[in-house]
Every structure is written in C-alpha cells, then in structure tokens.
Scaffold this motif. Structure first.
Motif, PDB file in Angstrom:
ATOM      1  N   ALA A 245       0.963  -1.222  -0.047  1.00 14.10           N
ATOM      2  CA  ALA A 245       0.037  -0.050  -0.237  1.00 14.10           C
ATOM      3  C   ALA A 245       0.713   1.302   0.093  1.00 14.10           C
ATOM      4  O   ALA A 245       1.867   1.163   0.363  1.00 14.10           O
ATOM      5  CB  ALA A 245      -0.713   0.169   1.184  1.00 14.10           C
ATOM      6  N   VAL A 246       0.356   2.290  -0.725  1.00 14.73           N
ATOM      7  CA  VAL A 246       1.140   3.620  -0.542  1.00 14.73           C
ATOM      8  C   VAL A 246       0.099   4.736   0.121  1.00 14.73           C
ATOM      9  O   VAL A 246      -1.139   4.931  -0.422  1.00 14.73           O
ATOM     10  CB  VAL A 246       1.395   3.951  -1.955  1.00 14.73           C
ATOM     11  CG1 VAL A 246       2.093   5.232  -2.044  1.00 14.73           C
ATOM     12  CG2 VAL A 246       2.307   3.060  -2.602  1.00 14.73           C
ATOM     13  N   HIS A 247       0.737   5.410   1.088  1.00 15.37           N
ATOM     14  CA  HIS A 247      -0.014   6.401   1.529  1.00 15.37           C
ATOM     15  C   HIS A 247       0.690   7.796   1.180  1.00 15.37           C
ATOM     16  O   HIS A 247       1.915   8.184   1.368  1.00 15.37           O
ATOM     17  CB  HIS A 247       0.357   6.498   3.110  1.00 15.37           C
ATOM     18  CG  HIS A 247      -0.596   7.649   3.993  1.00 15.37           C
ATOM     19  ND1 HIS A 247      -0.967   8.543   3.316  1.00 15.37           N
ATOM     20  CD2 HIS A 247      -0.383   7.785   5.140  1.00 15.37           C
ATOM     21  CE1 HIS A 247      -1.317   9.375   4.214  1.00 15.37           C
ATOM     22  NE2 HIS A 247      -1.078   9.137   5.334  1.00 15.37           N
ATOM     23  N   LEU A 266      -0.192  -2.917 -13.160  1.00 20.76           N
ATOM     24  CA  LEU A 266      -0.806  -3.545 -11.755  1.00 20.76           C
ATOM     25  C   LEU A 266      -2.460  -2.901 -11.815  1.00 20.76           C
ATOM     26  O   LEU A 266      -2.789  -2.246 -12.246  1.00 20.76           O
ATOM     27  CB  LEU A 266       0.026  -2.836 -10.617  1.00 20.76           C
ATOM     28  CG  LEU A 266       1.664  -3.156 -10.672  1.00 20.76           C
ATOM     29  CD1 LEU A 266       2.094  -2.559  -9.309  1.00 20.76           C
ATOM     30  CD2 LEU A 266       1.459  -4.749 -10.687  1.00 20.76           C
ATOM     31  N   SER A 267      -3.099  -3.689 -11.020  1.00 23.07           N
ATOM     32  CA  SER A 267      -4.316  -3.194 -10.465  1.00 23.07           C
ATOM     33  C   SER A 267      -4.424  -2.705  -9.216  1.00 23.07           C
ATOM     34  O   SER A 267      -3.994  -3.223  -8.143  1.00 23.07           O
ATOM     35  CB  SER A 267      -5.279  -4.613 -10.726  1.00 23.07           C
ATOM     36  OG  SER A 267      -5.248  -5.148 -11.853  1.00 23.07           O
ATOM     37  N   ILE A 268      -5.311  -1.664  -9.113  1.00 23.11           N
ATOM     38  CA  ILE A 268      -5.447  -1.107  -7.876  1.00 23.11           C
ATOM     39  C   ILE A 268      -7.139  -1.122  -7.716  1.00 23.11           C
ATOM     40  O   ILE A 268      -7.972  -0.740  -8.295  1.00 23.11           O
ATOM     41  CB  ILE A 268      -5.304   0.411  -7.964  1.00 23.11           C
ATOM     42  CG1 ILE A 268      -3.995   0.633  -8.275  1.00 23.11           C
ATOM     43  CG2 ILE A 268      -5.458   1.221  -6.775  1.00 23.11           C
ATOM     44  CD1 ILE A 268      -3.430   2.105  -8.545  1.00 23.11           C
ATOM     45  N   PRO A 269      -7.389  -1.644  -6.372  1.00 22.57           N
ATOM     46  CA  PRO A 269      -6.460  -2.165  -5.129  1.00 22.57           C
ATOM     47  C   PRO A 269      -6.055  -3.703  -4.879  1.00 22.57           C
ATOM     48  O   PRO A 269      -5.445  -3.934  -4.298  1.00 22.57           O
ATOM     49  CB  PRO A 269      -7.515  -1.543  -3.976  1.00 22.57           C
ATOM     50  CG  PRO A 269      -8.599  -2.196  -4.419  1.00 22.57           C
ATOM     51  CD  PRO A 269      -8.820  -1.684  -5.859  1.00 22.57           C
ATOM     52  N   PRO A 289     -11.227   5.970  -8.220  1.00 21.23           N
ATOM     53  CA  PRO A 289     -11.457   7.084  -7.237  1.00 21.23           C
ATOM     54  C   PRO A 289     -10.553   6.738  -5.903  1.00 21.23           C
ATOM     55  O   PRO A 289     -10.395   5.639  -5.309  1.00 21.23           O
ATOM     56  CB  PRO A 289     -12.896   7.086  -6.890  1.00 21.23           C
ATOM     57  CG  PRO A 289     -13.417   6.366  -8.454  1.00 21.23           C
ATOM     58  CD  PRO A 289     -12.280   5.241  -8.677  1.00 21.23           C
ATOM     59  N   LEU A 290      -9.990   7.782  -5.513  1.00 19.96           N
ATOM     60  CA  LEU A 290      -8.862   7.679  -4.671  1.00 19.96           C
ATOM     61  C   LEU A 290      -9.491   7.717  -2.976  1.00 19.96           C
ATOM     62  O   LEU A 290     -10.111   8.775  -2.870  1.00 19.96           O
ATOM     63  CB  LEU A 290      -7.960   8.780  -4.462  1.00 19.96           C
ATOM     64  CG  LEU A 290      -7.014   8.642  -5.827  1.00 19.96           C
ATOM     65  CD1 LEU A 290      -6.056  10.136  -5.769  1.00 19.96           C
ATOM     66  CD2 LEU A 290      -6.019   7.345  -5.787  1.00 19.96           C
ATOM     67  N   THR A 291      -9.144   6.773  -2.147  1.00 23.00           N
ATOM     68  CA  THR A 291      -9.236   6.914  -0.879  1.00 23.00           C
ATOM     69  C   THR A 291      -8.476   8.294  -0.368  1.00 23.00           C
ATOM     70  O   THR A 291      -7.371   8.432  -0.673  1.00 23.00           O
ATOM     71  CB  THR A 291      -9.040   5.877   0.022  1.00 23.00           C
ATOM     72  OG1 THR A 291      -9.876   4.571  -0.332  1.00 23.00           O
ATOM     73  CG2 THR A 291      -9.034   6.095   1.464  1.00 23.00           C
ATOM     74  N   GLY A 333      -8.116  -1.432  -0.942  1.00 27.29           N
ATOM     75  CA  GLY A 333      -8.621  -2.687  -0.478  1.00 27.29           C
ATOM     76  C   GLY A 333      -7.548  -3.617   0.331  1.00 27.29           C
ATOM     77  O   GLY A 333      -6.597  -3.295   0.842  1.00 27.29           O
ATOM     78  N   THR A 334      -8.299  -4.960   0.535  1.00 28.82           N
ATOM     79  CA  THR A 334      -7.337  -6.068   1.209  1.00 28.82           C
ATOM     80  C   THR A 334      -5.987  -6.155   0.809  1.00 28.82           C
ATOM     81  O   THR A 334      -5.462  -6.328  -0.348  1.00 28.82           O
ATOM     82  CB  THR A 334      -8.323  -7.132   1.306  1.00 28.82           C
ATOM     83  OG1 THR A 334      -9.523  -6.940   1.901  1.00 28.82           O
ATOM     84  CG2 THR A 334      -7.624  -8.219   2.221  1.00 28.82           C
ATOM     85  N   ALA A 335      -5.223  -6.289   1.734  1.00 32.80           N
ATOM     86  CA  ALA A 335      -3.743  -6.607   1.373  1.00 32.80           C
ATOM     87  C   ALA A 335      -3.577  -7.579   0.681  1.00 32.80           C
ATOM     88  O   ALA A 335      -4.078  -8.856   0.890  1.00 32.80           O
ATOM     89  CB  ALA A 335      -2.748  -6.385   2.608  1.00 32.80           C
TER      90      ALA A 335
END
Length: 349
Positions: A245-247, A266-269, A289-291, A333-335
């Motif tokens: 994950a990236v913050h 890659l697919s997000i998330p 859409p970003l959290t 999403g889930t790790a």
C-alpha cells in the motif's frame, strides 16, 4: 461624468453636509430625507469614493490574500469563502500568488502593505530558516495577519487556521492497517513544510501503535505534484520496494503514483492500494477513485475570516485546528499476500 455630493445636494435642495450624513446613515438626518437622498443618488449613478472614506476612517476596506496558487484545489474553496464573507462585511479582496517562492511572497506582501490593506491572509512560502524579515515587519507594524495553514518558526507569532493533518494522516494509515497492510510506503512532501511533517508523524504514530517500526526503505521524497509522485513511484519500483500500500502526502502525488502503477500493468487495489490526502476533484474522479481525507476547505476560510474580525477588534483569537474526514473509495482494499512491486524489475516509464 460621475455625479458628486454637490450635484446630489443641488438636485435634492439640501446642503452637501446633509447628503454626506444621509449616505452615511447618520442619526441626525430624518428617515424620510435619507430615503429620498439615497434614491436620488442611486438614480444619478453616484459611487462613493472609497479612498476618501478610507482616509477619514483610517481604513481601506481591503484584505490581502496570499497563497501559493489559487489553482491548488485546497485554496480555491478557502479563497471563495474569504471573498464571500469579505463582501458581506463590506471589504474587497486583493489576491496574489507566491508559487511557493519566499522572494515572491515578500514582494507580494510589500505590494499589499503599500496599498494600506487592513489585514492579511497568508499561506506561507515555507523556508528552513527560523526567521523571515517580512514577517518580523508585519509583527512590528501590528498588521492583523491570519496564516492559512500551519505556522513555522518564522511565522509562529501569527494566528493560524489549519486542518488537523496529524490525526487525518493517522486515520488513513489506520485504515490501511485494518485492511491487513503491514508494509505501507509513504510518499512525502517538501521537508520544510509543517503540513508534510504532521502528516508523516500521523503515519508514524499509527504504525507505532500497531507495534510496527517506521522503515526508512518505505519512505520516499515526492514533493507535492503529479509529476513528483510519478517520479517517486518509479524510484520505489526500481528499488524493489515490498510495499502492498502507498500513503501519499496529497491527492496530486497519489494520482501520479496510481497512474504510474497502472501503467506497469498493476491493478488498484487488487495488487496494491493507494491513498491520498485532501479529497480533491482529481482524486474523486481519477480512473480509480482515491481514498482520501476531506479537508473542510470552505469552513477553514470562514474560520480564518472570523479570526480576522477578532484581530481587527483588538482581540487575540486562538489558533484553530479543524478535523478532516476519511473518505474511503475504491483505491484501497485488502492487502495481497505479497507485494507486486518486487516482480517489476524494470519499470515502464
């Protein structure tokens, strides 16, 4: 030709002094006479001379607003709130942009001081020095000043209105931890900015409370723009970072990061989560859409004007921190079981 008080007095059959008092709502002029003179002045197209009024009252009814750039979505709503409230109070607003340059900021402030503005709203161009001459001058001249954002040592004497960035960033990191992420990368903003320092501290605090140490290998310098976010992400990939994950420090950096990851296939998330900060339209309407965190931008502007009103009355208001709200969207999403970044040996630029 613009009519003068003398012209209105001639048409109304009264003295110039009576016209002046009527237009200023002085109590020693009857309501009927006031109404008649005001109606006549309006029909004649009379416009009050604000400069002359300012000389009499020792005010200019002008506020100066200095921000990095009004195109920054954080400031656009704040400036709108300031302008609307200023209008209600009978003030005009002068706007200037610093582009985050201390030299340009000083030039803007000196220009406003030459206009004898009644008060200043400043989003500082942050610098590493503990003092800045222009802010010392503002303090010495007792110019009512409200900082839009966090204070730094060079402007610590000013009242500030800001988002509680530390708690907001803490909430974002907690959100990712609850989704099972244990290796969370942080894309940092400019080191000299207090808002970056607070957001990084929120990230660190959440990790510490979860029993995890901050790994320097997961922290990347990214700045504040989309391009800088993309560059930091390419570095993250080239160093075989094992984050799931990236913050990111803001939505622009997060968008640059997410776009780069998507370009790598890659697919997000599903493969990796990406979160931003600020809840801008860009983040909300990005491909994924970003959290993010919703900063109360309009309310920040209103709170800043409320503080200014207190300063103008000779009072000293307290600085305020307004809470932000976590907005969960589809970019988190889930790790996954393992980080997908380690298999990207050579990033596609």
């Amino acid at each position: 030709m613009t009519p003068r008080l003398k012209d209105i007095a001639l048409r109304a059959g009264v003295s110039v002094m009576t016209v002046s008092k009527a237009l200023r709502d002085e109590p020693d002029v009857s309501a009927a006479t006031k109404a008649r003179i005001k109606t006549l002045a309006q029909h004649m197209g009379y416009v009050p001379d604000s400069t002359a009024q300012g000389l009499r009252n020792r005010t200019t009814k002008l506020f100066g607003v200095v921000v990095s750039a009004v195109t920054n979505p954080v400031y656009s709503r704040m400036v709108l709130a300031l302008e609307e409230r200023a209008r209600d109070l009978g003030y005009d607003v002068l706007l200037a942009h610093t582009l985050n340059s201390p030299e340009r900021e000083e030039a803007c402030l000196r220009r406003f001081l030459s206009r004898r503005i009644d008060g200043l709203f400043i989003s500082p161009a942050y610098r590493l020095t503990s003092e800045a001459q222009i802010y010392q001058e503002l303090s010495a001249r007792r110019i009512p000043t409200v900082v839009l954002g966090h204070t730094a040592p060079f402007c610590s004497s000013c009242v500030s209105i800001a988002t509680d960035d530390l708690l907001a960033s803490y909430a974002v990191t907690q959100h990712l931890l609850k989704l099972g992420h244990r290796r969370i990368a942080y894309l940092a903003g400019p080191p000299a900015t207090p808002w970056n320092q607070e957001r990084f501290e929120g990230y660190r605090r959440a990790l510490r409370e979860a029993g995890r140490d901050v790994d320097d290998k997961l922290v990347f310098q990214a700045g504040r723009t989309i391009e800088e976010g993309a560059k930091a992400t390419l570095q993250m990939i080239s160093e075989a970072c094992d984050a799931t994950a990236v913050h990111a420090v803001n939505d622009l950096v997060a968008a640059g990061c997410a776009d780069t990851l998507l370009r790598q296939g890659l697919s997000i998330p599903q493969d990796i989560s990406v979160t931003g900060f600020g809840n801008t339209a860009l983040g909300e309407y990005f491909r994924v859409p970003l959290t993010s965190t919703r900063q109360p931008k309009y309310r920040l502007g209103l709170a800043a004007m409320e503080a200014m009103q207190q300063l103008l009355r000779g009072q000293r208001p307290d600085s305020k921190r307004l809470p932000a709200e976590l907005i969960v969207r589809s970019s988190s999403g889930t790790a996954p079981a393992t980080s997908p970044l380690k298999r990207l040996k050579t990033p596609n630029k």
